[in-house]
Every structure is written in structure tokens, then in C-alpha cells.
Design a protein around this motif. Sequence first.
Motif, PDB file in Angstrom:
ATOM      1  N   TYR A  50       0.695  -1.320   0.092  1.00  0.00           N
ATOM      2  CA  TYR A  50      -0.122   0.141  -0.021  1.00  0.00           C
ATOM      3  C   TYR A  50       0.688   1.213  -0.022  1.00  0.00           C
ATOM      4  O   TYR A  50       0.378   2.554  -0.126  1.00  0.00           O
ATOM      5  CB  TYR A  50      -0.937   0.074   1.141  1.00  0.00           C
ATOM      6  N   GLY A  51       2.124   1.197   0.076  1.00  0.00           N
ATOM      7  CA  GLY A  51       3.087   2.302   0.075  1.00  0.00           C
ATOM      8  C   GLY A  51       2.858   3.188   1.371  1.00  0.00           C
ATOM      9  O   GLY A  51       3.359   4.456   1.455  1.00  0.00           O
ATOM     10  N   ARG A  52       2.243   2.367   2.485  1.00  0.00           N
ATOM     11  CA  ARG A  52       1.945   3.035   3.832  1.00  0.00           C
ATOM     12  C   ARG A  52       2.544   2.174   4.960  1.00  0.00           C
ATOM     13  O   ARG A  52       2.653   1.015   4.565  1.00  0.00           O
ATOM     14  CB  ARG A  52       0.637   3.546   3.878  1.00  0.00           C
ATOM     15  N   ARG A 105       6.165  -1.292  -8.980  1.00  0.00           N
ATOM     16  CA  ARG A 105       5.793  -2.210  -9.787  1.00  0.00           C
ATOM     17  C   ARG A 105       4.875  -3.259  -9.439  1.00  0.00           C
ATOM     18  O   ARG A 105       5.240  -3.566  -8.375  1.00  0.00           O
ATOM     19  CB  ARG A 105       6.929  -2.593 -10.581  1.00  0.00           C
ATOM     20  N   LEU A 106       3.947  -3.807 -10.104  1.00  0.00           N
ATOM     21  CA  LEU A 106       3.402  -4.860  -9.676  1.00  0.00           C
ATOM     22  C   LEU A 106       3.388  -5.962 -10.737  1.00  0.00           C
ATOM     23  O   LEU A 106       3.037  -5.371 -12.205  1.00  0.00           O
ATOM     24  CB  LEU A 106       1.681  -4.577  -9.413  1.00  0.00           C
ATOM     25  N   GLU A 107       3.987  -7.018 -10.751  1.00  0.00           N
ATOM     26  CA  GLU A 107       4.136  -8.057 -11.631  1.00  0.00           C
ATOM     27  C   GLU A 107       3.441  -9.239 -11.468  1.00  0.00           C
ATOM     28  O   GLU A 107       3.059  -9.674 -10.092  1.00  0.00           O
ATOM     29  CB  GLU A 107       5.583  -8.174 -11.890  1.00  0.00           C
ATOM     30  N   ARG A 108       3.231  -9.965 -12.222  1.00  0.00           N
ATOM     31  CA  ARG A 108       2.601 -11.592 -12.460  1.00  0.00           C
ATOM     32  C   ARG A 108       3.797 -12.442 -13.173  1.00  0.00           C
ATOM     33  O   ARG A 108       3.645 -12.118 -14.443  1.00  0.00           O
ATOM     34  CB  ARG A 108       1.347 -11.539 -12.647  1.00  0.00           C
ATOM     35  N   GLU A 114       1.449  -3.303 -13.560  1.00  0.00           N
ATOM     36  CA  GLU A 114       1.197  -1.711 -13.415  1.00  0.00           C
ATOM     37  C   GLU A 114       2.733  -1.381 -12.812  1.00  0.00           C
ATOM     38  O   GLU A 114       3.401  -1.708 -12.365  1.00  0.00           O
ATOM     39  CB  GLU A 114      -0.020  -1.648 -12.053  1.00  0.00           C
ATOM     40  N   SER A 115       2.780   0.079 -13.014  1.00  0.00           N
ATOM     41  CA  SER A 115       3.870   0.836 -12.493  1.00  0.00           C
ATOM     42  C   SER A 115       3.323   2.098 -12.056  1.00  0.00           C
ATOM     43  O   SER A 115       2.194   2.680 -12.291  1.00  0.00           O
ATOM     44  CB  SER A 115       4.855   1.153 -13.818  1.00  0.00           C
ATOM     45  N   ASN A 119      -0.916   3.981  -9.094  1.00  0.00           N
ATOM     46  CA  ASN A 119      -1.389   3.070  -9.761  1.00  0.00           C
ATOM     47  C   ASN A 119      -1.128   1.709  -8.996  1.00  0.00           C
ATOM     48  O   ASN A 119      -2.219   0.767  -9.242  1.00  0.00           O
ATOM     49  CB  ASN A 119      -0.813   2.948 -11.093  1.00  0.00           C
ATOM     50  N   VAL A 120       0.042   1.357  -8.375  1.00  0.00           N
ATOM     51  CA  VAL A 120       0.090  -0.006  -7.764  1.00  0.00           C
ATOM     52  C   VAL A 120      -0.627  -0.201  -6.815  1.00  0.00           C
ATOM     53  O   VAL A 120      -1.253  -1.153  -6.444  1.00  0.00           O
ATOM     54  CB  VAL A 120       1.689  -0.149  -7.750  1.00  0.00           C
TER      55      VAL A 120
END
Length: 785
Positions: A50-52, A105-108, A114-115, A119-120
Motif C-alpha cells: 500500500y505504500g504506507r 511495480r506490480l508484476e505477475r 502496473e507501474s 496505480n500499484v
Amino acid sequence: MRPLHLTIEGFSAYRKRTEIDFADVDYFSLSGPTGSGKSSLVDAMVFALYGRVPRLGGSTVAPVISTGRDQATVSFDFMVADQVYTVIRDLHRTKSGGASVREARLERGSVSLESGAGNVTKSVEELLRLSFEDFSRTVILPQGEFARFLKATPSDRQQLLRGLMGLDVYSEVGSRSRAREAVAKSASSEARARLDGLELPSPEEMDAQVARLQAIERLAAVVSESEQAISEGETSVRELQKVVDGLDNARERLQALVPPERLEEISRLVGEASDNVAVLHTRQGELSEQADLVKEKLSELPSLESIERAETVNARLLEVDAELSSVSIGDFESELAAAEAEVAEFSGTLEQARFVLESSRIAHAAHDLATKLSVGDVCPVCDHLIDSAPEIVSPADLAAAKAGEQAADESLARGRERVSSLTEQLAVQRAQLSALARKKQELEGDTPDFDLASVSEVKSQVLDLMHQKSEFDEEIAGIAESAKDAQRVLEDLAEQQRSLGIKLMASREALADLKPNPNESDDPIVQWKELLVWRDSALKNTESELSVKSHEFAEATRGLSKARHAVLQALEAVEIVAEGNYSVAVARAHEQARHRVEESEKRVEESKVLASQIEEKAHHASVAHELSQHLRADGFERWLMVGAIANLVAGANSLLGQLSGGGYSLIADASGSFDVIDHHSANEVRPISTLSGGETFLVSLSLALSLAETLSASGGAGLDAIILDEGFGTLDEELLEVVATVLEDLAGRGLMVGIITHVKELAGLAPVRFRVRKEPDGSVVERVS
């Protein structure tokens, strides 16, 4: 969400790269001294997602960057519905003392989903179906956060459970029901507006429209027959019109045929001009013959130029002869001979004077020697140095001898100069004489072949003939110029005559269709007169025929007008305005009448359909309205929430009974608020605010575990793990074992359970243990079992 692997560097107490593998773990403990960095591992997981950071309130993240470092990196692998995802965040310290995420970044697998930080985070929330706050209440319970769900307001709790249990579908159904209600109402209103806007014909109007359509159909056959007759009449009128127009045009063209002006005058002038040209040419020939005779005579005589040249040569010869006679070299030759004899005589005198002088010098040698000596010389006689000049007195005879020798020498020089001068003058005279002789020879060679004595007479004849020739030439030139003027006049008149012929041909060509009589003469004037006679006859015949055809045309036009009028009356009877072809007008009116009948029938049918649609859409709107009312948050959803909370309380009481030895149980009222039943105090119902810290921990833990187990079993938000951070220090050894048994039982049911504690006894009961220890360059995590 099930954690699989965590990699951090520069994050909080973990200055060096640190990795933790959860791939084969169902129940684990994370232990270590207070402040060693146990909770920081949980913070890292939440930050990656969550970046928090929960413990920082989510408002800042700069404190998680390790002291002395400018960058923190977190990579977290986790599983959702059998799919493995990786989320990576790279945090950098800013110059202002804060921090910003430079990369997210979000990867599968190898696919980038997503970047960008925002957005992530949004994609993670959609994937887990949990916000940051909800995740902190259900999956990871940080220190002091166990009681958040327990003490939350009913509305917050309902909002959380809506997402966790997948009850958003009912909100969506309710929203769609309201949308469908609006659509149905709009469709009903639109159908009503269309129905109100329809202009439905009355039964009488329908009957009138049908009757007119039938009348037009009967009229069509009649019009077709009449139109055939009208067409034949129109053809006859058109043909007569063409004949009348043709005759009228022929009359106009015949009337327009007029003879050209000056027809007779031009013919007369052409004859006069031809005669004038012939006379001038004859006179020009006569004068040319006379001029040729003069030219022939001139050709037999010398040219004026040769005569004038002969006169010039003769005059020059006379001048040369006069010059030759004026040149005489005999006197110069005699005078030169006398001068030469005189020079010879002067030479003898000089020789004699020189002899006398030499003799005198010999006689007076000493005197002669003295005259030649100077002071400082050596005397040739005594061989002494001369120190003073001797006194010299010249002898009289020696002086006389010298004077005689000098006089003789001067006379000889003058004689020689005279000889030289006479020699030069004689040479000049001889050269002049030679030049005059050559000039005379040249002039005698250029003399003409005729007799010079008759030059004046021949010249007079030539000048007279040349004068005659000039007069003839001048007169011939004048006659030639007059002939040219006469020829130009003749050509101009001939051009006018040709123009008459061209106009005649053009006039005959313009009237060729009227077949004028052929020409019987080559004279354009005669041809014109013949054409005018024919014109008068043709004009009379044309006017007569025009009168007959005009009468026939008028009769045919009147008959056609009557036929058209009859058809127009028939059309007007059924309200048809005819413009152009009658059959087309009838067909168009028939189509319009048919279309009007069909439109009226269509509007009647459409009104029935719209009435049915109004009724149907009103029913749909009513059903959608009822459904949306049932699915309001304070309706069906609240009923479901009450059931969900009842199931949640039942599960929590089962765990709480084990944890509290049957001392406590939870209850929930209709609004979803919690109370506790204290079985040790005669089943007293107590508000949760009256619980001690230890009691609150047990109740919150039971509720949290029940929530995780319930949601995991229901498959709502996909909660496959729960991590509990501290709170176990208030439990005794016996209760710790009970808690450990409960947690192990939950792990055995497919729920991943993790506890973070500094209580060694509880940590030792977990089958998988991770230990955190502090080192000088940062904390280190190791798996000890």
C-alpha cells in the motif's frame, strides 16, 4: 493473500539485504528482543502493498529508511487465488527530509501489470479487495490494533464486512436496480411522450382516405387512355409547329435577301481600271525600248570614268614633262669639274708650302728645339736639367714659311668643302630626274586605248547619252509608279467584285434548303439578278403555304387544349394537382394516398404498441424499485450483516471459551454493537469498554481469529493469512499454550498464521520459527526451525 517471500534493504533496522521465505510455512513465529526489528518486517509487507506504514499512521514513510541511508527497497511475493504476484517499491530520501517512492511495480511472473506508486496501490486494493485500513484490521494486526474491529462503529464494521464477505454484489444489484428503474421510467415516459405526440386519425378520416385511394385507382385507367390521345395530339401539334416555324423562318430569310450596294458601279470601275493599267504598261514598254537604245550606244563608248581618268593622266604627263625640262645637271657637272681642278691646284700649293716650312725648320733646328722644351725637361743636347725657359725669338723666314703653309692648308679645305657640296647637289638632281622619268613611264602605261586628241568629243557624247538615259529612267519610274497605283485600284475593285461573288455564294448557301435556281452566267451581277427573281417567286409561294399550315396548327392546338382540360377536371375531382405527366401525377398521388393510409394504420398500430410498452415499462420500474428498496444498506444488507456478525460471534465465542476457560462470551445486538457476558459474575452483560487490557486482548484475539477463519472459509476477500503482532505478554504460561493450540488448529484448516512476539515460550510453540537479532551494521533474520 498469502505471503511467499520478502526481500528488504535499507528499511528500518535492516540496513543490509535481508530475505525471508514463507513458501512452505503455515504457522510461524517471529521473535527477538524488543526493538530488534520484528514489527518492521510486517511494516515492510504493508508498505510494499500500500505504500504506507501502519505504525506511522500512513501519513509519512521517511522514518522507515535506515539511518545513514538514502534509499530503501522492498520486494514482496504473495499469492492470491493460486496466482503469484510481486510488488516492488523503491523509496528515496528527499533533500527536504521527507521521502518519495521513485519506483513502484506490480508484476505477475514476467508480465508487468502496473507501474507508478498510485496505480500499484489501486491495483493491489482491487486484487485483495481490501483498503489499507481494512488490511490492518484483518490480515495484519499491529501492536495495539487488536481491538480496532472490536471497538469499531457499526457502520464502519458493516462497511468492512461488505468488502470482506463479498457483499458488495448486493450493493451493485441495488445500484443496478435503481439504474434499471430510471431506465424503465425514462422508457415509459418516452413512450408516453411518443403516444401523446401521435396524431391519430378519426374513423371518418380513415374512411375518407381509403375512399380517395380507391377513386384514384379507378381514375388511373381513364387518365392512361386520355393521355394516349393527348400524346398523339401533342405529336401532331409539334409537327405542325415545326412546319409553321420552318415556313416562317423561310419567309424571314427570303425577305432578308437584298442585293449588295454599288453592284453596277463596281463592274464599270473594274473595266476602267483594267484599261488604265494596260495603257500604262504599253507606254512603259515603249520608253524601255528607247532607253535600251541609249544604253546600247553608251556601251559602245568609253565610260565617263575612263575618260575622266585619261584626262587626269594626260594633265599629269604634261606636268612631269615640264618638271623634267626644268631639271638641268650639266651646269652642276661643269662647276664640279672646275672645283675638283681647283682642289688639285690647292693640294700642289700646300705641298710646296710644307716643303719650304720643313727646309726652314732644318735651318733653324736649335730654335725649333727650344720651342719644344719646358722647365724641368732634360736637354737632349747637353743632357742637363732645364731650370729656366730660354728666350726664343722666331726667325722671319720660318714665320713666313709657317704662314704660307697655313694659308695653303685653309684654301685646300675650302676647295674640298665646295666639291662635297656640289657632289651632293648633283646627286639630288640626278635622283629627282630619275623619279620623274619613272613617274612618266607609269603614267604612259595607264593611258586609255582611245585617242587622247578626241577625249573631249567622246566625253561630250557620253554626257549627252547619259542625260537621255536619266530622262528615260525618270519617266519610266513615274509610269511604273502610276501603273502600281492603277493595279492597286484594279485589285481593290477585283476584291470587291470577288466579295460580291462570295456574298452571292453565302446567300445561296443560306437558302440552299429552299432550292434556288442554278446560275446560268459567270457574271456575279447577272447571278444576283437571277437570284432576286427567284426570291420574289419563292416568297410568294411560302407565304401562301404558311397561311394554310397556320390555320391547321390553330385547329390542332384547340383540340389538344380541350382534351387536357377534360383530364384536369377529372384530376381536380380527386384533388390532384397535375404538373407535367398526368399518369405520373396520378401515380404520385396514388402513392401518397396509399402512404397516407398506411401511415394512419401504422400510427394506430403504433399507439397500441406504445400503450403496451407503457404498461410493461411501468411494471419493470415497479419491480426494480421494490428490489432496490429491499437491497438498501439498512435493509437486506443489514439483515445479512446481522447474520454474518452472529456467525462471527459464534466463532469468536468458541475460541474465547477455550482462551478464557469458559469465563467470557460475546453477544451482538440488532445494530451490530458488541457486549461481553461475564460468566464468572453471574453472566453479567458488560460493555466492552469495561474490559481490562488482558480481557480486551483475549476478546479481540478471538474476534480477529474468528473473522479470519470465517472469511477464509467463505472465500470473500480471499484472506489466507493472519499475522498477530505482540499482545501476548499479558498471558500466563497455561493460557499461552491454549492460544498456541488454537492458532495451530487454525493453521491446520488452511489459514496461514504468524505471531510476532518477544515471549520465548509462545514463539517456541510454533513449528516454524524466525529469530531477529541486532548487529552493529543492522538487524538479521534467521530461520531456526
